[in-house]
Write a protein that holds these residues in place. Structure first.
Motif, PDB file in Angstrom:
ATOM      1  N   SER A  59     -15.908   1.435  15.328  1.00 26.40           N
ATOM      2  CA  SER A  59     -16.311   2.014  16.611  1.00 26.40           C
ATOM      3  C   SER A  59     -15.308   3.012  17.178  1.00 26.40           C
ATOM      4  CB  SER A  59     -16.570   0.896  17.626  1.00 26.40           C
ATOM      5  OG  SER A  59     -15.474   0.024  17.650  1.00 26.40           O
ATOM      6  N   ARG A  60     -14.093   3.043  16.636  1.00 30.23           N
ATOM      7  CA  ARG A  60     -13.128   4.034  17.164  1.00 30.23           C
ATOM      8  C   ARG A  60     -12.228   4.555  16.044  1.00 30.23           C
ATOM      9  NH1 ARG A  60     -11.803  -1.021  19.350  1.00 30.23           N
ATOM     10  NH2 ARG A  60      -9.992  -1.878  18.260  1.00 30.23           N
ATOM     11  N   PRO A  61     -11.681   5.764  16.246  1.00 31.85           N
ATOM     12  CA  PRO A  61     -10.829   6.346  15.188  1.00 31.85           C
ATOM     13  C   PRO A  61      -9.425   5.741  15.183  1.00 31.85           C
ATOM     14  CG  PRO A  61     -11.108   7.887  17.013  1.00 31.85           C
ATOM     15  CD  PRO A  61     -11.868   6.663  17.389  1.00 31.85           C
ATOM     16  N   ASN A  62      -8.789   5.834  14.075  1.00 30.59           N
ATOM     17  CA  ASN A  62      -7.390   5.396  13.975  1.00 30.59           C
ATOM     18  C   ASN A  62      -6.757   5.969  12.706  1.00 30.59           C
ATOM     19  OD1 ASN A  62      -5.083   3.930  14.680  1.00 30.59           O
ATOM     20  ND2 ASN A  62      -6.360   2.189  15.326  1.00 30.59           N
ATOM     21  N   ASP A  63      -5.464   6.301  12.825  1.00 33.07           N
ATOM     22  CA  ASP A  63      -4.735   6.756  11.634  1.00 33.07           C
ATOM     23  C   ASP A  63      -4.023   5.548  11.026  1.00 33.07           C
ATOM     24  OD1 ASP A  63      -5.598   9.170  12.376  1.00 33.07           O
ATOM     25  OD2 ASP A  63      -3.631  10.023  12.894  1.00 33.07           O
ATOM     26  N   ILE A  64      -4.245   5.323   9.757  1.00 35.03           N
ATOM     27  CA  ILE A  64      -3.653   4.151   9.107  1.00 35.03           C
ATOM     28  C   ILE A  64      -2.704   4.610   8.004  1.00 35.03           C
ATOM     29  CG2 ILE A  64      -4.145   2.008   7.810  1.00 35.03           C
ATOM     30  CD1 ILE A  64      -5.470   1.934  10.546  1.00 35.03           C
ATOM     31  N   ARG A  65      -1.513   4.054   8.004  1.00 31.96           N
ATOM     32  CA  ARG A  65      -0.565   4.338   6.918  1.00 31.96           C
ATOM     33  C   ARG A  65      -0.411   3.059   6.103  1.00 31.96           C
ATOM     34  NH1 ARG A  65       2.743   9.204   6.644  1.00 31.96           N
ATOM     35  NH2 ARG A  65       3.166   9.092   4.421  1.00 31.96           N
ATOM     36  N   TYR A  66      -0.515   3.162   4.831  1.00 25.23           N
ATOM     37  CA  TYR A  66      -0.395   1.963   4.003  1.00 25.23           C
ATOM     38  C   TYR A  66       0.425   2.283   2.757  1.00 25.23           C
ATOM     39  CZ  TYR A  66      -1.645  -2.504   1.907  1.00 25.23           C
ATOM     40  OH  TYR A  66      -1.585  -3.763   1.377  1.00 25.23           O
ATOM     41  N   VAL A  67       1.396   1.419   2.533  1.00 27.15           N
ATOM     42  CA  VAL A  67       2.241   1.626   1.352  1.00 27.15           C
ATOM     43  C   VAL A  67       2.031   0.455   0.387  1.00 27.15           C
ATOM     44  CG1 VAL A  67       4.608   1.913   0.510  1.00 27.15           C
ATOM     45  CG2 VAL A  67       3.966   2.818   2.763  1.00 27.15           C
ATOM     46  N   HIS A  68       1.696   0.795  -0.814  1.00 28.61           N
ATOM     47  CA  HIS A  68       1.577  -0.248  -1.841  1.00 28.61           C
ATOM     48  C   HIS A  68       2.800  -0.141  -2.753  1.00 28.61           C
ATOM     49  CE1 HIS A  68       0.094  -2.745  -5.032  1.00 28.61           C
ATOM     50  NE2 HIS A  68       0.160  -1.738  -5.900  1.00 28.61           N
ATOM     51  N   LYS A  69       3.554  -1.246  -2.797  1.00 25.44           N
ATOM     52  CA  LYS A  69       4.808  -1.211  -3.557  1.00 25.44           C
ATOM     53  C   LYS A  69       4.940  -2.522  -4.307  1.00 25.44           C
ATOM     54  CE  LYS A  69       8.970   0.456  -1.468  1.00 25.44           C
ATOM     55  NZ  LYS A  69       9.747   0.217  -0.348  1.00 25.44           N
ATOM     56  N   LYS A  70       5.126  -2.443  -5.616  1.00 23.92           N
ATOM     57  CA  LYS A  70       5.318  -3.674  -6.380  1.00 23.92           C
ATOM     58  C   LYS A  70       6.451  -3.434  -7.374  1.00 23.92           C
ATOM     59  CE  LYS A  70       2.550  -6.932  -8.882  1.00 23.92           C
ATOM     60  NZ  LYS A  70       1.696  -6.797 -10.027  1.00 23.92           N
ATOM     61  N   GLN A  71       7.475  -4.283  -7.244  1.00 29.89           N
ATOM     62  CA  GLN A  71       8.633  -4.020  -8.083  1.00 29.89           C
ATOM     63  C   GLN A  71       8.870  -5.114  -9.118  1.00 29.89           C
ATOM     64  OE1 GLN A  71       9.878  -1.081  -5.958  1.00 29.89           O
ATOM     65  NE2 GLN A  71       9.606  -0.575  -8.096  1.00 29.89           N
ATOM     66  N   SER A  72       8.272  -6.302  -8.870  1.00 31.35           N
ATOM     67  CA  SER A  72       8.601  -7.465  -9.705  1.00 31.35           C
ATOM     68  C   SER A  72       8.109  -7.311 -11.142  1.00 31.35           C
ATOM     69  CB  SER A  72       7.974  -8.722  -9.104  1.00 31.35           C
ATOM     70  OG  SER A  72       6.589  -8.517  -8.989  1.00 31.35           O
ATOM     71  N   GLY A  73       8.967  -7.431 -12.101  1.00 31.90           N
ATOM     72  CA  GLY A  73       8.636  -7.418 -13.534  1.00 31.90           C
ATOM     73  C   GLY A  73       7.967  -6.140 -13.991  1.00 31.90           C
ATOM     74  N   GLY A  74       8.145  -5.757 -15.218  1.00 29.04           N
ATOM     75  CA  GLY A  74       7.484  -4.594 -15.836  1.00 29.04           C
ATOM     76  C   GLY A  74       7.714  -3.331 -15.028  1.00 29.04           C
ATOM     77  N   SER A  75       6.829  -2.353 -15.253  1.00 25.72           N
ATOM     78  CA  SER A  75       6.989  -1.104 -14.511  1.00 25.72           C
ATOM     79  C   SER A  75       6.472  -1.287 -13.083  1.00 25.72           C
ATOM     80  CB  SER A  75       6.243   0.020 -15.220  1.00 25.72           C
ATOM     81  OG  SER A  75       4.894  -0.347 -15.333  1.00 25.72           O
TER      82      SER A  75
END
Ligand code: GTP
Length: 780
Positions: free
Chosen positions: A572-588
């Motif tokens: 029902s209303r606008p919004n700016d969303i910032r999202y960071v996906h970060k995974k460091q555990s094991g492998g690349s």
């Protein structure tokens, strides 16, 4: 939260928009009526070997406007001679027509008479006896309604007429849409007593959308209360059309004898009403001469305007001859300046032959309509066309898939250009795969005739195609083209089904798969967590027929749950969303950072995605990952797991890591951003609201209105109807309309009837939203 559904049977295609701006989830468009199925709890966990094939969905692009039709008329004279060897009939002598109307107006009866009088069937099948040739499905014969559109070919006056009889019930509106997409003209049938009814309006608008020229047939002139001119007035007021009266009825009701033909200025009078009854062309009855003259004058006034030379001569006192009048009626009909109107009674066998004459004389051949539009296979922005000529590269559109017990899958195709031979190969342009054309058949309702080759303008069935689905293009491999796709509505209701045994489970998987392949307005899904199977469709009757077919054709024993509304979710209303996906555990590692502006879209806009990334903050190759993540999220909202609609998402910023970023990481980040947006942008539920029209005797009007009000309905219109009946129009949420048919029957002692169609989606009131969300959580 509701468990996520893996949706099978359908996929919302992306139309031809660019990667930067795409839309999915067009608004649903349909309705409901007929009795509800029995209510049973469902807990089984079916496992299906195959998901149903993905059905193409897309945005239909209407045909070219009149001006380009006129241009096409010029080209067609040149194209006409380009007839390849083997063609039996000149393309200019083809009429591909549909028969369309409100339920029960008499489409099937009219089609049956057409088959009889064109010599295609020697015995008439009657709808009320369950023997109509065109209504060949057992469910159609039992219920006396048309469910699937049947295609057939017949000959009249040296012309080949391909007829498609379409269903009138709004639950099967997709059948009408598919037929209109591939037809060149249509006969709109009206009941002379009821005139223009709600579904006639819906199909009329569908025909407008595809610019289909029409002829109106005012049927049931024998019925008590029949009135040709009232129907004409309703065509003007309710449909905004300009009818051109070509006949004046001689008598009406019991005394309906025939009609005055205003072109020939002769009376066509039937001597009986039995099948095959003959009619004579006689002088106009003395008491009708003035009326006939008046309407002929109106007819001539309308047509002379279409030709400057004829108009000038007319002003100077020269009447156009009958050939000129017919030529101009044809021109005005094809250019959709007016709609010729004729009358009769199909049931009493009067008026069908002149109707066939009108089809041949006034509706277009494939040469009279614009070249079919398409796009290049590797570039959706590059427009292509194909002329209606056997010499052009082959192109055809699959508009219907049916399962035949003897032949297997039948794919109905309209051939737009070129030639197709049995035993050869064609390219499925949408999938980029070659398919062998095993059998090629002309269809006569459910009977078929094998043919060796088919040509531009033909409507044929191909047997044995493996992967082609409704809306896909078959074409010449060396000259690929994707023809415009069809517009498929989204299902508005769903029910849970539970197979009774393990054996039924397997059969159900196969059955659902096949049915979804046939019908793009039907889908099914399986909840991965609970194993519950849910089928989705356009209304109660639609799903009732699906379940019936599962039981009869696929021998599935199953219990069926209560119907439920397919709600939608939005913001029902606008919004700016910032999202960071970060995974460091094991492998690349994985890294993706997105900033997305979410805004509520206009109703009906579905999902719109834009990218405003500058300077490579999110590299180009990762943007499809963002789109994919958002699209996946749109399938199941956070509130109660319903599809999300009318959201615009603009990728405004982000960042990436040289090593750890990937399209997959951006896909995950976009999903995270979407989740946050749903909670920060005021998620809300939307519900389908139906336009309901009840026709009731006046003495039950109070009860009907009171009942509609109690269903959260808003009554907005009353109207007088013939025979002392009243029309009540209201907008009512679909959730309140289940089983309305039996309530109405009880309330009015079976004297009222109703129809409804989807009007719009509206925000669900907060208290009801809370209830729905709570219920969904319990179910999950
Ligand atoms: N009196 C009268 N009855 C007719 C006429 N035409 C059709 N009917 C009857 O009206 C009913 C409906 O006819 P159909 O031909 O099934 O109508 P339809 O438009 O195909 O209906 P759907 O396919 O269910 O949308 C049947 O009982 C027919 O026998 C007519 O000219 N006069």
């Amino acid at each position: 939260m509701a468990a996520s559904f893996s949706r099978c049977g359908q996929q919302k295609a992306l139309g031809s928009s660019t990667a930067q701006e795409r839309r999915v989830f067009a608004p649903a468009c349909s309705a409901v009526s007929a009795p509800a199925a029995a209510s049973v709890n469902v807990n089984a966990a079916p496992v299906f070997a195959n998901a149903a094939p993905v059905a193409a969905r897309g945005v239909a692009v209407p045909r070219a406007p009149v001006s380009s039709r006129l241009q096409r008329n010029v080209t067609c004279a040149a194209g006409k001679d380009a007839t390849a060897e083997g063609r039996e009939q000149d393309l200019s002598r083809y009429r591909n027509i549909g028969i369309m109307a409100h339920i029960d107006a008499g489409k099937t009866t009219t089609s049956e008479r057409i088959l009889y009088y064109t010599g295609k069937s020697y015995k008439i099948g009657e709808v009320h006896e369950g023997t109509a040739t065109m209504d060949w499905m057992v469910q159609e014969q039992e219920r006396g309604i048309t469910i699937t559109s049947a295609a057939t070919t017949c000959q009249w006056n040296g012309h080949r007429i391909n007829v498609i009889d379409t269903p009138g019930h709004v639950d099967f509106t997709l059948e009408v849409e598919r037929a209109l997409r591939v037809l060149d003209g249509a006969v709109a049938v009206f009941d002379a007593v009821s005139g223009v009814e709600p579904q006639s309006e819906t199909v009329w608008r569908q025909a407008d959308k595809y610019n289909v020229p029409r002829v109106c047939f005012v049927n049931k002139m024998d019925r008590l209360g029949a009135n040709f001119f009232r129907t004409r007035d309703m065509v003007i007021s309710n449909l905004g059309a300009k009818p051109l009266v070509l006949q004046v009825p001689i008598g009406s009701e019991d005394a309906f004898k025939g009609m005055v033909d205003l072109v020939k200025m002769k009376a066509l009078v039937w001597s009986g009403e039995e099948l095959g009854a003959k009619f004579d062309e006689v002088d106009i009855p003395a008491d009708m001469v003035d009326q006939a003259n008046e309407y002929r004058e109106k007819l001539i006034d309308s047509v002379v305007e279409l030709d400057d030379a004829v108009l000038e001569a007319y002003f100077e006192g020269t009447m156009p001859d009958n050939d000129t009048i017919k030529r101009l009626i044809r021109k005005g009909t094809i250019d959709r300046v007016f709609v010729p109107m004729v009358c009769g009674t199909a049931f009493k066998n009067k008026g069908v032959q002149p109707l066939l004459d009108a089809v041949v004389d006034y509706l277009p051949s494939p040469l009279d309509i614009p070249d079919v539009d398409g796009v290049a296979v590797d570039d959706a922005e590059q427009a292509l066309t194909r002329p209606a000529s056997d010499d052009a590269p082959f192109s055809a559109l699959a508009f219907k898939i049916a399962t035949d017990p003897f032949v297997g899958t039948l794919t109905f195709c309209r051939i737009y250009s070129g030639k197709l031979e049995a035993g050869t190969y064609a390219l499925n342009a949408n999938k980029g795969k070659k398919e062998r054309i095993g059998r090629l058949m002309m269809m006569h309702a459910n009977n078929r005739e094998d043919i060796k080759a088919a040509y531009a303008g033909d409507i044929v069935a191909i047997g044995g195609l493996k992967e082609v689905i409704t809306g896909e293009t078959l074409c010449d491999e060396k000259n690929p083209i994707i023809l415009e796709r069809m517009d498929f509505p989204d299902p508005v209701i769903k029910i849970a089904i539970e197979p009774k045994s393990k054996g039924d489970l397997e059969k159900m998987g196969m059955g659902l798969n096949k049915l979804a392949q046939e019908d793009p307005s039907f889908g099914y899904s399986r909840d991965e967590e609970t194993g519950q199977t849910v089928i989705e469709g356009m209304g109660e009757l639609h799903l009732e027929i699906i379940v019936d077919r599962l039981r009869r054709e696929f021998k599935v024993e199953c219990d069926v749950g209560a119907p439920q509304v397919n709600y939608r979710e939005s913001i029902s209303r606008p919004n700016d969303i910032r999202y960071v996906h970060k995974k460091q555990s094991g492998g690349s590692g994985q890294f993706a950072d997105v900033a997305i502006k979410f805004e509520p879209g206009e109703p009906g806009t579905g999902f719109v995605f834009r990218s405003e990334i500058k300077g490579g903050a999110v590299p180009k190759e990762y943007i499809p990952g963002v789109l994919k993540g958002l699209e996946e999220s749109m399938g199941s909202g956070q509130l109660a797991g319903f599809p999300v609609v009318d959201v615009t998402a603009t990728l405004i910023d982000g960042s990436y890591h040289e090593v750890d970023s990937s399209a997959l990481a951006f896909q995950i980040a976009a999903r995270g951003a979407f989740r946050e947006a749903m909670s920060k942008c005021g998620a809300r539920l939307l519900e389908p609201v139906m336009k309901v029209e009840v026709i009731t005797p006046e003495d039950h009007m109070g009860d009907v209105i009171g009942d509609l009000n109690s269903r959260r309905g808003m009554v907005n219109k009353f109207e007088d109807k013939p025979g002392g009946m009243k029309l009540v129009q209201a907008y009512v949420p679909l959730a309140e309309m289940f089983s309305y048919v039996s309530t109405l029957r009880g309330m009015t002692k079976g004297r009222a009837n109703y129809s409804m169609c989807l009007e719009r989606y509206e925000v669900v009131p907060p208290n009801i939203q809370t209830e729905i969300v709570a219920k969904q959580k319990v179910a999950a």
